[in-house]
Each structure stands twice: as structure tokens, then as C-alpha cells.
Scaffold this motif. Structure first.
Motif: not given
Length: 214
Positions: A113-141
Motif C-alpha cells: 500500500p502507499p507509504r510516505t517515505l520521509r527521510r531525516y538527517a539523524t537517528v535522533a530526529e527519528v526517535e524524537d518524532l511525535a505521532v503525526p495527526p491522522p492522514g497519510e501513512w508516514v515511514y520516517a527513517w
């Protein structure tokens, strides 16, 4: 009461973490889609699988709110449970194999199924993410070690069905592998591990450890 098994799929090396999965081995107990959807919603796992033919590996996959033609961790887990050479989902037929502590399936990125693949610069940024509001399926990496193919990821379904974060998402790992064109060792969620490897003809192998919870 319909009997079901609970697995944890994509466990860490120590056997911890992993994404819970419900598997109804006797799919004939709930043959109609409406009954299956209601049962999956009641269990509340990110996915529940109904096995329609255990010898051929025919499966039917549901989230709490919808039916899926394919999903990664349900197929990896069910292939391990049934110990079959292939699995048949609505999306298509996939090879399956056990290799030591890992269960593998071979699937096609276009099944995911469709996923939004969203790249971040550091591991810390990924680990500090808050849950986004409903809408798109986000894969943060983010790359944890690019040379070694090690990735840190988190998955946010955004469906508004009570699953705010997916602990381990094989379909998103499949899409990320296709995009990057290389084998990956992904740590997702609290500590789950997903392995992937591109294969000839546009296929991708997805593998991980599976444990029978109950």
C-alpha cells in the motif's frame, strides 16, 4: 469463541520487541468478510490473518478497519507458523523459506500500500518524532550506518483506528528497499529488526525473527 494464535514478528536478536499479529488458523470459522473485519477490529492488532488453506498457504489479511491485499509482517509471521514454501495473498503468490532463526518471504514492491517515505538527517530526529495527526501513512527513517545498510525507522499508519505507531512494517521496508536499491538492516519502533534484500526481476526478500506469544 474463534481460536487464534498471537505471534510477534520482526523480533530483536534477544527475542524481544516485534509486532504482534493475530492468526486464525481455521479461516472457515469466520468465512465472510464482514465477520472477519469485526473480529480483527475486536482484537485490535495492526493486522490479523485468516488462513483459508494451510497446506497451500492461502491467507486473508485485515487491519482493524480494512482488508489488505498484502502486508509484510503478517506474511512473514504466517509463513513461519504454517512452515510452507509459498504464501498466497490477494496480491499474489510469494515464496517463503526458513533460514536458521529467520523467516523470509519474497514479495513485489507494487503490492505494498502507499507509504510516505520521509527521510531525516539523524537517528535522533527519528526517535524524537511525535505521532503525526491522522492522514497519510508516514515511514520516517534515517541512516544509522549508511555503509553497512543500517537504518533507524518508525512507522505511523495515520488511519485513526487506534494504531498510532506500527512497531514493525514489512511493506514500508519493502518500498524503502526498492527506493534505495540495496539490502537493509532496519531497526523500527522500540527495537524490532527487519532484514531486506533485493532479488532478480524486481522482487524483494523480507525477513525477521518470529516468536509464538500465545
Amino acid at each position: 469463541m474463534t481460536d487464534y494464535d498471537v505471534l510477534r514478528v520482526f523480533c530483536a536478536p534477544n527475542g524481544g520487541y516485534g509486532n504482534e499479529l493475530g492468526v486464525v488458523r481455521e479461516g472457515s470459522d469466520l468465512p465472510d468478510p464482514a465477520g472477519r473485519q469485526e473480529f480483527a477490529a475486536g482484537l485490535g492488532f495492526s493486522e490479523t490473518v485468516f488462513v483459508d488453506d494451510p497446506e497451500r498457504g492461502v491467507v486473508d489479511i485485515y487491519t482493524p478497519t480494512l482488508r489488505l491485499p498484502f502486508a509484510g509482517h503478517p506474511c512473514v509471521g504466517t509463513a513461519w507458523l504454517l512452515d510452507v514454501p509459498e504464501l498466497v495473498a490477494p496480491a499474489g503468490v510469494m515464496g517463503a523459506r526458513l533460514d536458521g532463526e529467520f523467516s523470509w518471504i519474497e514479495a513485489r514492491p507494487e503490492w505494498a500500500p502507499p507509504r510516505t517515505l520521509r527521510r531525516y538527517a539523524t537517528v535522533a530526529e527519528v526517535e524524537d518524532l511525535a505521532v503525526p495527526p491522522p492522514g497519510e501513512w508516514v515511514y520516517a527513517w534515517a541512516w544509522e550506518d549508511e555503509a553497512a545498510g543500517r537504518v533507524r525507522a518508525r512507522g505511523f499508519p495515520g488511519r485513526g483506528d487506534g494504531i498510532e505507531e506500527d512497531e514493525a512494517t514489512g511493506a514500508a521496508a519493502l518500498l524503502l528497499t526498492e527506493r534505495l536499491g540495496r539490502a537493509l538492516n532496519i531497526t523500527q519502533g522500540a527495537g524490532s529488526q527487519i532484514l531486506t534484500a533485493p532479488q532478480p526481476g524486481g522482487w524483494v526478500e523480507i525477513g525477521g525473527r518470529v516468536r509464538l506469544e500465545r
